[in-house]
Design a protein around this motif. Structure first.
Motif: not given
Length: 92
Positions: A27-40, A42-48, A65-73
Motif C-alpha cells: 500500500v502507498d497512501s497519500c492525503f490529497d489529490g495532487e499526491d494521488a495524481l503524482f503516485y498514479g 509514477q507507479n503501476i497499481y492494481d487498485v487505486i 487526469s489518469l484516464r487522460d494519460m491513458g491509464i485505464p481507470a
C-alpha cells in the motif's frame, strides 16, 4: 497486489492502510489529490482507492487526469446518505 490509497482523514487512511497491509497488500497512501495524481503517474497499481472529496484536487479529477494519460481507470462509489441504494450502487 499494489494499492494506492488516497484518503484525507488521517485515522481512516492509517486504519485502511494498516488493514490492507496486514492482508498482504502493498500500500502507498497519500492525503490529497495532487499526491494521488503524482503516485498514479509514477507507479503501476492494481487498485487505486480514491476519496471523492480530497484537498487540492478532487478524486474525480484525479481519475479523469489518469484516464487522460491513458491509464485505464474505473470507479465505484457508495452513497452513504442513500441507504436504499446498497453498498455499491454505481460501478463504472
Amino acid at each position: 497486489m499494489r494499492i494506492l490509497l488516497a484518503e484525507d482523514d488521517t485515522k481512516l487512511n492509517e486504519t485502511l492502510a494498516y488493514g490492507l497491509t496486514q492482508a498482504g497488500f502493498t500500500v502507498d497512501s497519500c492525503f490529497d489529490g495532487e499526491d494521488a495524481l503524482f503516485y498514479g503517474e509514477q507507479n503501476i497499481y492494481d487498485v487505486i482507492l480514491l476519496d471523492r472529496m480530497l484537498p487540492c484536487m478532487e478524486g474525480t479529477d484525479v481519475l479523469t487526469s489518469l484516464r487522460d494519460m491513458g491509464i485505464p481507470a474505473g470507479y465505484g462509489h457508495q452513497h452513504t446518505h442513500y441507504p436504499d441504494h446498497g453498498p455499491w450502487h454505481t460501478l463504472r
